[in-house]
Design a protein around this motif. Structure first.
Motif, PDB file in Angstrom:
ATOM      1  N   PHE A  73       2.206   0.695  -3.320  1.00  0.00           N
ATOM      2  CA  PHE A  73       0.749   0.776  -3.381  1.00  0.00           C
ATOM      3  C   PHE A  73       0.297   2.086  -4.033  1.00  0.00           C
ATOM      4  O   PHE A  73      -0.521   2.086  -4.963  1.00  0.00           O
ATOM      5  CB  PHE A  73       0.169   0.658  -1.969  1.00  0.00           C
ATOM      6  CG  PHE A  73      -1.330   0.791  -1.905  1.00  0.00           C
ATOM      7  CD1 PHE A  73      -2.149  -0.215  -2.389  1.00  0.00           C
ATOM      8  CD2 PHE A  73      -1.913   1.925  -1.361  1.00  0.00           C
ATOM      9  CE1 PHE A  73      -3.525  -0.103  -2.338  1.00  0.00           C
ATOM     10  CE2 PHE A  73      -3.291   2.050  -1.296  1.00  0.00           C
ATOM     11  CZ  PHE A  73      -4.103   1.031  -1.785  1.00  0.00           C
ATOM     12  N   THR A  74       0.858   3.196  -3.588  1.00  0.00           N
ATOM     13  CA  THR A  74       0.484   4.499  -4.130  1.00  0.00           C
ATOM     14  C   THR A  74       0.918   4.640  -5.585  1.00  0.00           C
ATOM     15  O   THR A  74       0.172   5.185  -6.414  1.00  0.00           O
ATOM     16  CB  THR A  74       1.130   5.620  -3.290  1.00  0.00           C
ATOM     17  OG1 THR A  74       0.646   5.512  -1.955  1.00  0.00           O
ATOM     18  CG2 THR A  74       0.780   6.983  -3.837  1.00  0.00           C
ATOM     19  N   ALA A  85      -2.524  -3.129  -7.235  1.00  0.00           N
ATOM     20  CA  ALA A  85      -2.072  -2.385  -6.063  1.00  0.00           C
ATOM     21  C   ALA A  85      -2.588  -3.031  -4.780  1.00  0.00           C
ATOM     22  O   ALA A  85      -1.841  -3.185  -3.800  1.00  0.00           O
ATOM     23  CB  ALA A  85      -2.551  -0.935  -6.145  1.00  0.00           C
ATOM     24  N   GLY A  86      -3.852  -3.423  -4.771  1.00  0.00           N
ATOM     25  CA  GLY A  86      -4.412  -4.073  -3.588  1.00  0.00           C
ATOM     26  C   GLY A  86      -3.764  -5.406  -3.299  1.00  0.00           C
ATOM     27  O   GLY A  86      -3.435  -5.724  -2.145  1.00  0.00           O
ATOM     28  N   ALA A  89      -0.254  -4.812  -2.029  1.00  0.00           N
ATOM     29  CA  ALA A  89      -0.286  -4.272  -0.670  1.00  0.00           C
ATOM     30  C   ALA A  89      -0.464  -5.388   0.354  1.00  0.00           C
ATOM     31  O   ALA A  89       0.182  -5.395   1.399  1.00  0.00           O
ATOM     32  CB  ALA A  89      -1.414  -3.247  -0.531  1.00  0.00           C
ATOM     33  N   VAL A 299      -4.167   1.743   2.972  1.00  0.00           N
ATOM     34  CA  VAL A 299      -4.770   0.771   2.055  1.00  0.00           C
ATOM     35  C   VAL A 299      -6.260   0.626   2.346  1.00  0.00           C
ATOM     36  O   VAL A 299      -7.087   0.533   1.432  1.00  0.00           O
ATOM     37  CB  VAL A 299      -4.047  -0.591   2.170  1.00  0.00           C
ATOM     38  CG1 VAL A 299      -4.747  -1.645   1.313  1.00  0.00           C
ATOM     39  CG2 VAL A 299      -2.590  -0.454   1.734  1.00  0.00           C
ATOM     40  N   GLU A 304      -8.989  -1.123  -0.096  1.00  0.00           N
ATOM     41  CA  GLU A 304      -8.377  -2.411  -0.410  1.00  0.00           C
ATOM     42  C   GLU A 304      -8.107  -3.265   0.833  1.00  0.00           C
ATOM     43  O   GLU A 304      -7.451  -4.292   0.751  1.00  0.00           O
ATOM     44  CB  GLU A 304      -7.079  -2.195  -1.184  1.00  0.00           C
ATOM     45  CG  GLU A 304      -7.288  -1.597  -2.571  1.00  0.00           C
ATOM     46  CD  GLU A 304      -8.133  -2.464  -3.489  1.00  0.00           C
ATOM     47  OE1 GLU A 304      -8.093  -3.707  -3.336  1.00  0.00           O
ATOM     48  OE2 GLU A 304      -8.860  -1.920  -4.347  1.00  0.00           O
ATOM     49  N   THR A 352       8.269  -7.311  -4.576  1.00  0.00           N
ATOM     50  CA  THR A 352       7.818  -5.920  -4.519  1.00  0.00           C
ATOM     51  C   THR A 352       8.828  -4.988  -5.178  1.00  0.00           C
ATOM     52  O   THR A 352       8.463  -4.098  -5.960  1.00  0.00           O
ATOM     53  CB  THR A 352       7.593  -5.491  -3.065  1.00  0.00           C
ATOM     54  OG1 THR A 352       6.634  -6.357  -2.456  1.00  0.00           O
ATOM     55  CG2 THR A 352       7.086  -4.059  -2.991  1.00  0.00           C
TER      56      THR A 352
END
Length: 423
Positions: A73-74, A85-86, A89, A299, A304, A352
């Motif tokens: 995510f980061t 990213a959202g 996540a 998150v 998000e 992922t």
């Protein structure tokens, strides 16, 4: 390597990486992989481990590149891929919830096998152990490095002792007893199906700031831990199957190691393996719930997840995230099958890891030969697992597909309706 006060040194970091992977992984997945790969189950663990090594390498190189933790995510936020990213996540959080459900089911199965009161015991005890760790997390009881070191060594010694006993009674025909003839393709399908057995190391990327000299400690700890876990899994897969035969591993897939322990050492073996399984799955549930709740909080802080998730109790614990994630896992414990949960969780982590390897390759973080291999192998393993799920459990694939659609298209609508923090 000594650690500064309040920082995790190499020993604690390594133990948490090993514990995160072994914590329920081999107890949950051995019967699944033997059912798919037969006599080549050991090769499935090697193949999955090689992909995990490439992914672990990519994770630590990206963490060093950005000099911060937070995982996929980061890393995606850092290159302004907020929407992706959202979405990722949400998928990753689902993977963690599925993993916790697998651990809880496994805990219940091993305990239920010893108690022997009826088929309802595993589900009830699985839900109870999740409830216990929800309460512990709400009280601020997180993951202690010293305790984790003790638990890891107990698990490793118990597993290797059992596996070594099986290897001493060398019996290669037992590896294929009662299962179809194995081939390389089946071993690769098996690797994709049980990939969740290796996902635990990535929890350390959320603790990057808490590790002493992380640019040196994290790569050494993560990569050496993955190698050690590969060796343990291969040894256990061979030794356990030689003790009781592949047919018995499949017939008792939920508690195969307990059956092997009883076969090797009688009641003492049964009790020791059950204790090891309880410690492994219990510590894994605690660590995963702890880390996932903090990921959900991060998150939510970045806008998000709904703002309601970004809430702490008086002890600083993200209480709504802990309770919500725990309840969802408990529902899956009550309704899901072990194989479906394992394969669904494996698919989320394979995807992922493939994304992280691709990102490392794109940024030139580490050697592109390794990160490129991880991206390609992870993508191919995802395809293999989708094919496997289409044949064995299409409902699990539909479930994951619906979640991905929600994450992609429903997430922005839900966030607008429910409100978010400004990142």
């Amino acid at each position: 390597m000594s650690a500064t006060p309040s920082k995790l040194g190499f020993n604690a970091t390594w133990a948490m990486a090993v514990g995160g992977m072994i914590g329920g992984g081999i107890f949950s997945t051995l019967g699944v992989v033997v059912g798919i790969a037969g006599a080549l189950a050991w090769l499935s663990f090697v193949a999955a481990g090689v992909i995990a090594l490439a992914a672990g390498y990519s994770y630590v190189k990206l963490a060093a590149h950005y000099n911060r933790g937070g995982g996929a995510f980061t890393f995606l936020l850092a290159i302004n891929q907020r929407n992706f990213a959202g979405t990722l996540a949400w998928v990753l959080i689902v993977g963690y919830v599925l993993t916790n459900a697998v651990y809880a089911v496994t805990f219940g199965e091993y305990l239920g096998h010893v108690i022997g009161l009826g088929p309802w015991v595993p589900r009830v005890t699985g839900i109870a152990i999740i409830a216990l760790f929800i309460l512990l997390n709400l009280r601020g009881v997180g993951v202690a490095g010293g305790v984790e070191i003790l638990l890891v060594w107990f698990k490793v010694i118990a597993l290797l002792g059992l596996a070594s006993w099986g290897l001493i009674h060398w019996d290669p025909p037992a590896l294929s007893r009662g299962v179809p003839e194995a081939n390389l393709l089946a071993a690769l399908f098996g690797a994709a199906s049980v990939f969740m057995a290796y996902e635990g190391f990535q929890l350390l990327t959320y603790d990057y700031e808490d590790i002493d000299n992380p640019k040196r400690t994290l790569p050494l700890a993560v990569l050496s831990a993955i190698v050690v876990v590969i060796l343990i899994y291969v040894t256990v897969a061979l030794g356990t199957t030689m003790l009781i035969g592949a047919d018995q591993v499949i017939a008792h897939k939920e508690v195969a190691l307990a059956i092997a322990g009883e076969k090797a050492f009688g009641t003492v073996g049964l009790v020791l393996v059950t204790i090891a399984a309880a410690f492994s799955t219990g510590s894994a549930i605690n660590a995963t719930l702890f880390a996932t709740a903090r990921l959900a909080h991060r998150v939510a802080t970045d806008g998000e997840l709904p703002a309601a998730v970004d809430h702490h109790n008086r002890l600083g614990v993200p209480d709504r995230a802990v309770v919500g994630l725990g309840i969802i896992a408990a529902v899956l414990v009550a309704t899901g099958s072990l194989i479906a949960l394992v394969e669904a969780a494996s698919l989320t982590f394979l995807f992922t890891f493939a994304v992280v390897c691709t990102l490392a390759f794109r940024l030139g973080a580490g050697h592109r030969l390794i990160t490129g291999f991880g991206a390609l192998a992870g993508a191919l393993a995802c395809i293999a697992l989708v094919v496997q799920l289409l044949q064995s459990d299409p409902l699990a694939l539909v479930f994951l597909g619906v979640l991905v659609v929600i994450a992609l298209f429903g997430r922005p609508l839900l966030l607008r309706k429910l409100g978010t923090r400004q990142p």
